[in-house]
Design an enzyme around this catalytic site. Structure first.
Site, short mmCIF file in Angstrom:
data_model
loop_
_atom_site.label_atom_id
_atom_site.label_comp_id
_atom_site.label_asym_id
_atom_site.label_seq_id
_atom_site.Cartn_x
_atom_site.Cartn_y
_atom_site.Cartn_z
N CYS A 54 -0.79 -4.73 -30.21
CA CYS A 54 -0.56 -4.74 -28.77
C CYS A 54 0.86 -5.17 -28.41
O CYS A 54 1.19 -5.31 -27.24
CB CYS A 54 -1.59 -5.61 -28.05
SG CYS A 54 -1.51 -7.33 -28.53
N GLU B 260 -0.09 -13.19 -34.56
CA GLU B 260 1.33 -13.20 -34.17
C GLU B 260 2.08 -14.35 -34.81
O GLU B 260 3.27 -14.53 -34.56
CB GLU B 260 1.50 -13.17 -32.65
CG GLU B 260 0.64 -14.14 -31.88
CD GLU B 260 0.74 -13.95 -30.36
OE1 GLU B 260 1.51 -13.10 -29.90
OE2 GLU B 260 0.03 -14.66 -29.64
N ASN C 76 5.52 -8.67 -31.03
CA ASN C 76 6.68 -9.31 -30.40
C ASN C 76 6.87 -10.71 -30.96
O ASN C 76 7.98 -11.13 -31.31
CB ASN C 76 6.48 -9.41 -28.88
CG ASN C 76 6.13 -8.08 -28.26
OD1 ASN C 76 6.37 -7.04 -28.85
ND2 ASN C 76 5.53 -8.11 -27.08
N ASP C 77 5.77 -11.44 -31.03
CA ASP C 77 5.88 -12.80 -31.56
C ASP C 77 5.86 -12.83 -33.08
O ASP C 77 6.49 -13.69 -33.69
CB ASP C 77 4.74 -13.67 -31.01
CG ASP C 77 5.07 -14.17 -29.62
OD1 ASP C 77 6.22 -14.62 -29.43
OD2 ASP C 77 4.22 -14.10 -28.73
N ARG D 127 -6.88 -11.64 -22.62
CA ARG D 127 -6.26 -12.68 -23.44
C ARG D 127 -6.25 -13.99 -22.65
O ARG D 127 -5.85 -14.00 -21.48
CB ARG D 127 -4.82 -12.29 -23.80
CG ARG D 127 -4.14 -13.39 -24.59
CD ARG D 127 -2.81 -12.97 -25.11
NE ARG D 127 -1.80 -12.92 -24.06
CZ ARG D 127 -0.56 -12.51 -24.27
NH1 ARG D 127 -0.20 -12.07 -25.46
NH2 ARG D 127 0.32 -12.50 -23.29
N ARG E 136 12.89 -15.05 -29.50
CA ARG E 136 13.02 -13.73 -28.86
C ARG E 136 13.72 -13.79 -27.51
O ARG E 136 14.11 -12.76 -26.96
CB ARG E 136 11.65 -13.03 -28.76
CG ARG E 136 10.66 -13.69 -27.84
CD ARG E 136 9.24 -13.17 -28.08
NE ARG E 136 8.74 -12.35 -27.00
CZ ARG E 136 7.45 -12.13 -26.76
NH1 ARG E 136 6.52 -12.67 -27.53
NH2 ARG E 136 7.06 -11.38 -25.78
N HIS F 102 0.82 -1.21 0.00
CA HIS F 102 0.00 0.00 0.00
C HIS F 102 0.85 1.26 0.00
O HIS F 102 0.52 2.26 -0.61
CB HIS F 102 -0.93 0.00 1.22
CG HIS F 102 -2.17 -0.80 0.97
ND1 HIS F 102 -2.78 -1.54 1.93
CD2 HIS F 102 -2.88 -0.97 -0.15
CE1 HIS F 102 -3.84 -2.14 1.42
NE2 HIS F 102 -3.92 -1.81 0.15
C1 PEP Z 1 3.13 -10.05 -28.65
O1 PEP Z 1 3.55 -11.16 -28.95
O2 PEP Z 1 3.36 -9.02 -29.31
C2 PEP Z 1 2.31 -9.88 -27.45
C3 PEP Z 1 1.70 -8.74 -27.18
O3 PEP Z 1 2.21 -10.92 -26.60
P1 PEP Z 1 3.36 -11.36 -25.57
O4 PEP Z 1 4.45 -10.34 -25.61
O5 PEP Z 1 2.71 -11.48 -24.26
O6 PEP Z 1 3.79 -12.68 -26.15
MG MG Z 2 2.71 -12.92 -28.07
#
Ligand code: PEP
Ligand code: MG
Length: 602
Positions: A520, A449, A472-473, A346, A483, A202
């Site tokens: 995202c 992705e 990202n993926d 998700r 990655r 807190h």
């Molecule tokens: C992504 O792959 O871009 C994504 C938002 O999911 P995470 O990074 O959780 O795999």
């Molecule tokens: Mg991902």
């Protein structure tokens, strides 16, 4: 001699000042036995201390300034509740009556008992409530030490620091209660460091909402830092520099000025809608990992949650995964916190770098997989654990009765996965109907992705209401770069033309078919990509809340149509990054443009 301490960065900013050490009253508690005839008087002493603390807390609650964060009133209620709980003061009375301990000893003995129970709790949030209990006991010990009518130690520091002249002050303590922090809001302390505390303590929550630079969990800080030492608190990095040289202080002053100017400029954008220079509205959403992150999302001006990574509810669980009700509570908390704004949950994305503690037969197989990033991950894992998948779907459907909820499926690549998911969803609804449990409508979306999903998007979109591009993926699977593997990290390239072309195709196709599309992955929160993503037609970005204002600034300064007309040229370039830099320099208007200028005048 200058040295550094490291802790958790819980509240941003830099504070530079002389240390004021607040000793923990628990450390020097007197231990003695009271004579049999004095037992009742000792119990009275404890009772008066409890009443004095109750008065202190009630007065504080009543006098909360209008700008005090809403959580503070609730925190004071928690402290009042703990104060009156029989397991604390009631049990301490027993120690006095049965063992003839003095009141301070009885309280600290009972605190040890209760602290152990808190330590054994599985839930991290509940575990951290031990700190609240300790703070209530500190307060009681403080009153016992100075008598019920004396001033509180912190209050006297906060009002009249005598020893330090005009030097700015920072507070160093083993722990500080949120209620005590209130006393130095707008007062003399520019920042604080504590030995204990976690990100969800807190005290950390209050520090963040009060915007005081803070580092908690700096373990030995209160022992190693001496009264009056010069201290730099870097609340962005979680670093405390003790006894810095004049040159280091000067360097940090310059960084502080720069960061403050930048933050102040961005903060003015908080209430502005994100609209490009040519009038295109853009939706800026937040990525969150815990329901508690929704507050930061709202504070940053997010218009919804574009990605709630639900797997974080499943990690570090020491064997036991969250059941339907626990998940439902977490989702509902996030949904209600967002006050009518959409929340995209998700489904669990475990596997690869996010491993569960609990090992089912499937996960054991997975653990021995040669390449977990290509193995039983995300939706593949969920479909291999159908009961668990339906349990999560039921929890999400139930939360949808409390606000706007969207379900997002990670790593979908096959139509068979889509069909199985639709079946699971139908069965989950049926199970809720059978049990007579209320649930709400949900939109269904897929993460794009895996390149396969991007390539068959028109087919996929027959089954989905929206898609969200997980860059990202998408980068990892398009370029065949793990990655998490440092050896090939230099090849992980968001600017690769293949990656950009897949994103552009996905945005274009979804827009043509009138389905919502957002990004995202990390690219959404990186200002280097804002212009090209807008040029592709993207109008929805989801990112860590801390990035929202920086991206909004970029959006406000971008002419989307100008970048749209340059898109082909960028996508077909050998080096799109260089092409974008050249174009940005060529587009003559200064970054920010008239809207930012208007906002600066607010
Ligand atoms: C992504 O792959 O871009 C994504 C938002 O999911 P995470 O990074 O959780 O795999
Ligand atoms: Mg991902």
């Amino acid at each position: 001699m200058s040295f550094q301490l490291f802790g958790l960065p819980v509240s941003r900013g830099i504070a530079i000042g002389r240390a004021v050490l607040v000793a923990s009253s628990r450390l020097d508690v007197a231990h003695y036995y009271v004579a049999g005839e004095d037992v009742d008087a000792e119990i009275d002493r404890l009772r008066s201390a409890r009443n004095a603390v109750a008065r202190e807390l009630t007065t504080m609650k009543r006098d909360l300034p209008a700008e005090a964060p809403a959580e503070l009133s609730a925190l004071l209620d928690v402290h009042l509740m703990l104060l009156h709980d029989d397991t604390l003061t009631g049990a301490a009375k027993q120690w006095i009556r049965e063992r003839h301990y003095n009141a301070e000893w009885a309280l600290s003995a009972q605190l040890e008992v209760l602290a152990r129970q808190f330590d054994e709790m599985e839930d991290e949030y509940l575990r951290e409530r031990k700190a609240d209990l300790e703070q209530v006991v500190e307060r009681l010990l403080g009153v016992l030490a100075r008598g019920a009518d004396g001033p509180s130690a912190l209050a006297s520091h906060a009002v009249a620091p005598e020893q330090s002249g005009d030097d700015p002050l920072v507070l160093v303590a083993a722990d500080i209660s949120p209620a005590d922090m209130l006393q130095f809001k707008g007062g003399v302390f520019l920042g604080f460091v504590t030995d204990v505390g976690g990100k969800t303590s807190h005290t950390a929550i209050v520090a963040r909402s009060m915007d005081i630079p803070a580092v908690v969990g700096a373990r030995e800080a209160s022992r190693l830092i001496r009264q009056d030492d010069w201290v730099i608190i870097d609340g962005d990095a979680g670093v405390v520099i003790v006894d810095p040289t004049a040159a280091v202080i000067e360097e940090y002053r310059a960084v502080k000025r720069k960061r403050e100017t930048g933050r102040a400029r961005l903060a003015r954008l908080r209430h502005l809608p994100a609209v490009t220079r040519d009038g295109e509205r853009v939706e800026l959403l937040a990525n969150i990992e815990q329901p508690g992150d929704a507050a930061a999302a709202l504070a940053a001006g997010a218009v919804g949650v574009g990605l709630f990574r639900s797997e974080f509810l499943f990690l570090n669980r020491d064997g036991e995964l969250p059941g339907e009700d626990e998940q439902f509570e977490a989702y509902r908390t996030a949904v209600q916190a967002m006050r009518g704004r959409p929340v995209t949950i998700r489904t669990v994305d475990v596997g690869a770098d996010k491993e569960l503690d609990r090992m089912s037969a499937n996960e054991l197989r997975h653990e021995h997989a040669l390449n977990p990033a290509l193995g039983l991950r995300a939706i593949r894992w969920s479909l291999s654990e159908p009961a668990m998948f339906r349990q999560q779907l039921r929890a999400i459907l139930r939360a949808a009765a409390h606000g706007r909820v969207r379900i997002l499926l990670p790593m979908v690549g096959q139509l068979s996965e889509v069909r199985q998911t639709l079946d699971a969803l139908a069965r989950a609804r049926q199970q809720l109907d059978d049990a007579g449990r209320p649930y709400g409508p949900v939109e269904l979306g897929a993460m794009i992705e895996v390149p396969a999903a991007a390539l068959v998007l028109p087919t996929f979109l027959r089954y989905f209401d929206f898609v969200s591009i997980g860059t990202n993926d998408l980068i990892q699977y398009t370029l065949a770069i793990d990655r998490a593997d440092e050896a090939v990290a230099h090849l992980y390239d968001p600017w690769h033309p293949a990656v950009l072309q897949l994103i552009a195709q996905t945005v274009g196709c979804a827009t043509r078919l009138r389905k919502d599309v957002s990004v995202c992955g990390e690219m959404a929160g990186d200002p280097a990509f804002t212009e090209i993503l807008l040029g592709m037609g993207l109008r929805s970005f989801s990112m860590h809340p801390s990035q929202i204002l920086a991206i909004k600034e970029r959006v406000l300064g971008t002419d989307a149509s100008r970048w749209a007309s340059a898109l082909e040229q960028i996508l077909s370039a050998d080096d799109p990054e260089r092409e974008v830099a050249a174009l940005a320099a060529e587009i003559a208007a200064p970054r920010g443009g008239p809207l930012v200028a208007a906002a600066s005048a607010l």
